[in-house]
Design a protein around this motif. Structure first.
Motif, PDB file in Angstrom:
ATOM      1  N   GLN A   1     -20.793 -24.692 -31.401  1.00 26.77           N
ATOM      2  CA  GLN A   1     -21.262 -26.066 -31.084  1.00 26.77           C
ATOM      3  C   GLN A   1     -20.942 -26.809 -29.822  1.00 26.77           C
ATOM      4  OE1 GLN A   1     -20.445 -28.751 -34.050  1.00 26.77           O
ATOM      5  NE2 GLN A   1     -21.425 -30.458 -33.252  1.00 26.77           N
ATOM      6  N   SER A   2     -19.870 -26.242 -29.189  1.00 27.89           N
ATOM      7  CA  SER A   2     -19.247 -26.585 -27.942  1.00 27.89           C
ATOM      8  C   SER A   2     -20.151 -26.135 -26.799  1.00 27.89           C
ATOM      9  CB  SER A   2     -17.831 -26.227 -27.548  1.00 27.89           C
ATOM     10  OG  SER A   2     -17.952 -24.714 -27.639  1.00 27.89           O
TER      11      SER A   2
ATOM     12  N   ARG B   1     -33.430 -32.027 -41.805  1.00 26.48           N
ATOM     13  CA  ARG B   1     -34.692 -31.469 -41.955  1.00 26.48           C
ATOM     14  C   ARG B   1     -34.609 -30.083 -42.342  1.00 26.48           C
ATOM     15  NH1 ARG B   1     -37.692 -32.703 -35.917  1.00 26.48           N
ATOM     16  NH2 ARG B   1     -38.117 -34.826 -36.548  1.00 26.48           N
ATOM     17  N   GLY B   2     -33.273 -29.694 -42.688  1.00 29.76           N
ATOM     18  CA  GLY B   2     -33.287 -27.980 -43.234  1.00 29.76           C
ATOM     19  C   GLY B   2     -33.528 -27.106 -42.212  1.00 29.76           C
ATOM     20  N   TRP B   3     -33.159 -27.357 -40.919  1.00 31.63           N
ATOM     21  CA  TRP B   3     -33.350 -26.444 -39.857  1.00 31.63           C
ATOM     22  C   TRP B   3     -32.064 -25.666 -39.617  1.00 31.63           C
ATOM     23  CZ3 TRP B   3     -36.461 -29.656 -35.645  1.00 31.63           C
ATOM     24  CH2 TRP B   3     -37.720 -29.996 -36.247  1.00 31.63           C
ATOM     25  N   LEU B   4     -30.921 -26.388 -39.697  1.00 30.91           N
ATOM     26  CA  LEU B   4     -29.599 -25.735 -39.575  1.00 30.91           C
ATOM     27  C   LEU B   4     -28.541 -26.056 -40.356  1.00 30.91           C
ATOM     28  CD1 LEU B   4     -27.896 -28.070 -37.569  1.00 30.91           C
ATOM     29  CD2 LEU B   4     -29.604 -27.312 -35.785  1.00 30.91           C
ATOM     30  N   TYR B   5     -27.435 -25.512 -40.210  1.00 35.06           N
ATOM     31  CA  TYR B   5     -26.075 -25.778 -40.946  1.00 35.06           C
ATOM     32  C   TYR B   5     -24.777 -25.128 -40.232  1.00 35.06           C
ATOM     33  CZ  TYR B   5     -26.464 -20.658 -42.425  1.00 35.06           C
ATOM     34  OH  TYR B   5     -26.458 -19.434 -42.257  1.00 35.06           O
ATOM     35  N   LEU B   6     -23.921 -25.774 -40.367  1.00 31.75           N
ATOM     36  CA  LEU B   6     -22.721 -25.512 -39.488  1.00 31.75           C
ATOM     37  C   LEU B   6     -21.897 -24.534 -40.466  1.00 31.75           C
ATOM     38  CD1 LEU B   6     -21.939 -29.071 -38.080  1.00 31.75           C
ATOM     39  CD2 LEU B   6     -23.184 -27.252 -37.067  1.00 31.75           C
ATOM     40  N   VAL B   7     -21.078 -23.850 -39.375  1.00 33.68           N
ATOM     41  CA  VAL B   7     -20.095 -22.797 -40.280  1.00 33.68           C
ATOM     42  C   VAL B   7     -18.765 -22.824 -39.407  1.00 33.68           C
ATOM     43  CG1 VAL B   7     -21.718 -21.494 -41.543  1.00 33.68           C
ATOM     44  CG2 VAL B   7     -20.941 -20.730 -39.225  1.00 33.68           C
ATOM     45  N   PRO B   8     -17.601 -22.710 -39.999  1.00 31.76           N
ATOM     46  CA  PRO B   8     -16.491 -22.581 -39.175  1.00 31.76           C
ATOM     47  C   PRO B   8     -16.525 -21.482 -38.367  1.00 31.76           C
ATOM     48  CG  PRO B   8     -16.035 -22.958 -41.412  1.00 31.76           C
ATOM     49  CD  PRO B   8     -17.438 -22.575 -41.413  1.00 31.76           C
TER      50      PRO B   8
ATOM     51  N   ILE C   1     -26.217 -32.417 -22.802  1.00 26.68           N
ATOM     52  CA  ILE C   1     -26.496 -33.457 -23.699  1.00 26.68           C
ATOM     53  C   ILE C   1     -25.096 -34.150 -24.240  1.00 26.68           C
ATOM     54  CG2 ILE C   1     -27.468 -34.524 -26.100  1.00 26.68           C
ATOM     55  CD1 ILE C   1     -29.497 -32.167 -25.834  1.00 26.68           C
ATOM     56  N   ALA C   2     -24.618 -35.198 -24.302  1.00 28.01           N
ATOM     57  CA  ALA C   2     -23.289 -35.745 -24.657  1.00 28.01           C
ATOM     58  C   ALA C   2     -23.011 -35.246 -25.999  1.00 28.01           C
ATOM     59  CB  ALA C   2     -23.493 -37.429 -24.658  1.00 28.01           C
ATOM     60  N   ARG C   3     -21.703 -35.132 -26.207  1.00 30.72           N
ATOM     61  CA  ARG C   3     -21.079 -34.618 -27.648  1.00 30.72           C
ATOM     62  C   ARG C   3     -21.595 -35.498 -28.657  1.00 30.72           C
ATOM     63  NH1 ARG C   3     -15.037 -32.514 -27.718  1.00 30.72           N
ATOM     64  NH2 ARG C   3     -16.474 -31.241 -26.106  1.00 30.72           N
ATOM     65  N   SER C   4     -21.379 -36.740 -28.590  1.00 28.99           N
ATOM     66  CA  SER C   4     -21.949 -37.549 -29.833  1.00 28.99           C
ATOM     67  C   SER C   4     -23.480 -37.558 -29.978  1.00 28.99           C
ATOM     68  CB  SER C   4     -21.427 -39.213 -29.390  1.00 28.99           C
ATOM     69  OG  SER C   4     -22.119 -39.551 -28.326  1.00 28.99           O
ATOM     70  N   THR C   5     -24.361 -37.334 -28.949  1.00 30.56           N
ATOM     71  CA  THR C   5     -25.750 -37.383 -29.176  1.00 30.56           C
ATOM     72  C   THR C   5     -26.027 -35.921 -29.766  1.00 30.56           C
ATOM     73  OG1 THR C   5     -25.984 -38.679 -27.275  1.00 30.56           O
ATOM     74  CG2 THR C   5     -27.692 -37.292 -27.993  1.00 30.56           C
ATOM     75  N   VAL C   6     -25.274 -34.943 -29.532  1.00 33.95           N
ATOM     76  CA  VAL C   6     -25.511 -33.672 -30.095  1.00 33.95           C
ATOM     77  C   VAL C   6     -25.145 -33.676 -31.573  1.00 33.95           C
ATOM     78  CG1 VAL C   6     -24.525 -31.172 -30.138  1.00 33.95           C
ATOM     79  CG2 VAL C   6     -25.134 -32.281 -27.819  1.00 33.95           C
ATOM     80  N   ASN C   7     -24.094 -34.143 -31.691  1.00 32.71           N
ATOM     81  CA  ASN C   7     -23.466 -34.530 -33.373  1.00 32.71           C
ATOM     82  C   ASN C   7     -24.639 -35.187 -34.036  1.00 32.71           C
ATOM     83  OD1 ASN C   7     -21.092 -33.042 -32.702  1.00 32.71           O
ATOM     84  ND2 ASN C   7     -19.928 -34.824 -32.344  1.00 32.71           N
ATOM     85  N   SER C   8     -24.936 -36.197 -33.700  1.00 32.18           N
ATOM     86  CA  SER C   8     -26.095 -36.948 -34.361  1.00 32.18           C
ATOM     87  C   SER C   8     -27.411 -36.351 -34.712  1.00 32.18           C
ATOM     88  CB  SER C   8     -26.346 -38.359 -33.564  1.00 32.18           C
ATOM     89  OG  SER C   8     -25.236 -39.190 -33.441  1.00 32.18           O
ATOM     90  N   ALA C   9     -27.876 -35.620 -33.626  1.00 31.86           N
ATOM     91  CA  ALA C   9     -29.034 -34.506 -33.615  1.00 31.86           C
ATOM     92  C   ALA C   9     -28.944 -33.782 -34.733  1.00 31.86           C
ATOM     93  CB  ALA C   9     -29.378 -34.298 -32.240  1.00 31.86           C
ATOM     94  N   ILE C  10     -27.604 -33.078 -34.492  1.00 30.12           N
ATOM     95  CA  ILE C  10     -27.371 -31.924 -35.539  1.00 30.12           C
ATOM     96  C   ILE C  10     -27.340 -32.392 -36.930  1.00 30.12           C
ATOM     97  CG2 ILE C  10     -25.501 -30.360 -36.651  1.00 30.12           C
ATOM     98  CD1 ILE C  10     -24.659 -29.696 -33.605  1.00 30.12           C
ATOM     99  N   ARG C  11     -26.903 -33.465 -37.256  1.00 29.40           N
ATOM    100  CA  ARG C  11     -26.761 -34.190 -38.500  1.00 29.40           C
ATOM    101  C   ARG C  11     -28.336 -34.267 -38.837  1.00 29.40           C
ATOM    102  NH1 ARG C  11     -22.398 -35.351 -37.003  1.00 29.40           N
ATOM    103  NH2 ARG C  11     -21.583 -37.519 -36.573  1.00 29.40           N
ATOM    104  N   LYS C  12     -29.189 -34.895 -37.986  1.00 24.81           N
ATOM    105  CA  LYS C  12     -30.659 -35.210 -38.260  1.00 24.81           C
ATOM    106  C   LYS C  12     -31.381 -33.707 -38.622  1.00 24.81           C
ATOM    107  CE  LYS C  12     -34.577 -37.378 -36.362  1.00 24.81           C
ATOM    108  NZ  LYS C  12     -35.287 -37.741 -34.864  1.00 24.81           N
ATOM    109  N   MET C  13     -31.142 -32.794 -37.678  1.00 21.17           N
ATOM    110  CA  MET C  13     -31.752 -31.336 -38.012  1.00 21.17           C
ATOM    111  C   MET C  13     -31.091 -30.667 -39.212  1.00 21.17           C
ATOM    112  SD  MET C  13     -32.661 -29.877 -34.252  1.00 21.17           S
ATOM    113  CE  MET C  13     -30.818 -30.263 -33.538  1.00 21.17           C
ATOM    114  N   GLU C  14     -29.958 -30.780 -39.624  1.00 24.38           N
ATOM    115  CA  GLU C  14     -29.382 -30.522 -40.857  1.00 24.38           C
ATOM    116  C   GLU C  14     -30.118 -31.106 -42.021  1.00 24.38           C
ATOM    117  OE1 GLU C  14     -24.752 -29.611 -41.049  1.00 24.38           O
ATOM    118  OE2 GLU C  14     -25.109 -31.726 -40.351  1.00 24.38           O
TER     119      GLU C  14
END
Length: 141
Positions: free
Chosen positions: A48-49, A72-79, A57-70
């Motif tokens: 993610q970094s 939509r079922g487009w992506l997911y996060l893993v450690p 893109i600003a970190r907070s904006t990336v985080n918000s966009a990732i949540r939105k795309m999650e």
């Protein structure tokens, strides 16, 4: 020389508008476009970094966009390793990339491929030099 500098800046601005218009035409926000573009180039599983650093893109904006795309079922996060989090594309996400930013990457490759090797190397060399000098000057601010 001032006129050439103004022309160079105008071209940069026009290209920014072109990418914004591409995002709009493809039904994406600018941040979604930047994240999907980075994932298209870097690959699924990118930290993610890296998205912050490569997309600008600003970190907070990336985080918000990732949540939105999650959503939509487009992506997911893993450690990832240490404190890193990896961004993974789902099958729907891979399809979304192919239908959106993947098309832009192909267009860019076609345009770049039309240059001679010498032209391509010159373009890279001049832009790399400009960016390196700009980075040094910004670090001194």
């Amino acid at each position: 020389m001032d006129n050439l500098f103004e022309t160079y800046n105008q071209i940069i601005c026009e290209m920014d508008v072109d990418y914004h218009n591409a995002a709009v035409r493809l039904g994406l926000s600018d941040s979604e476009f930047g994240i999907l573009y980075t994932l298209c180039v870097e690959g699924s599983g990118t930290n993610q970094s890296v998205l912050y650093k490569k997309s600008g893109i600003a970190r907070s904006t990336v985080n918000s966009a990732i949540r939105k795309m999650e959503g939509r079922g487009w992506l997911y996060l893993v450690p990832g390793e240490g404190r890193n989090t990896r961004v993974m594309l789902t099958e729907n996400g891979k399809a979304a990339v192919a239908q959106t930013v993947g098309r832009i990457v192909e267009i860019e490759k076609q345009i770049f491929g039309a240059f001679t090797e010498e032209e391509a190397k010159l373009l890279i060399r001049l832009n790399r030099s400009f960016e390196a000098q700009l980075k040094q000057a910004v670090e001194k601010l």
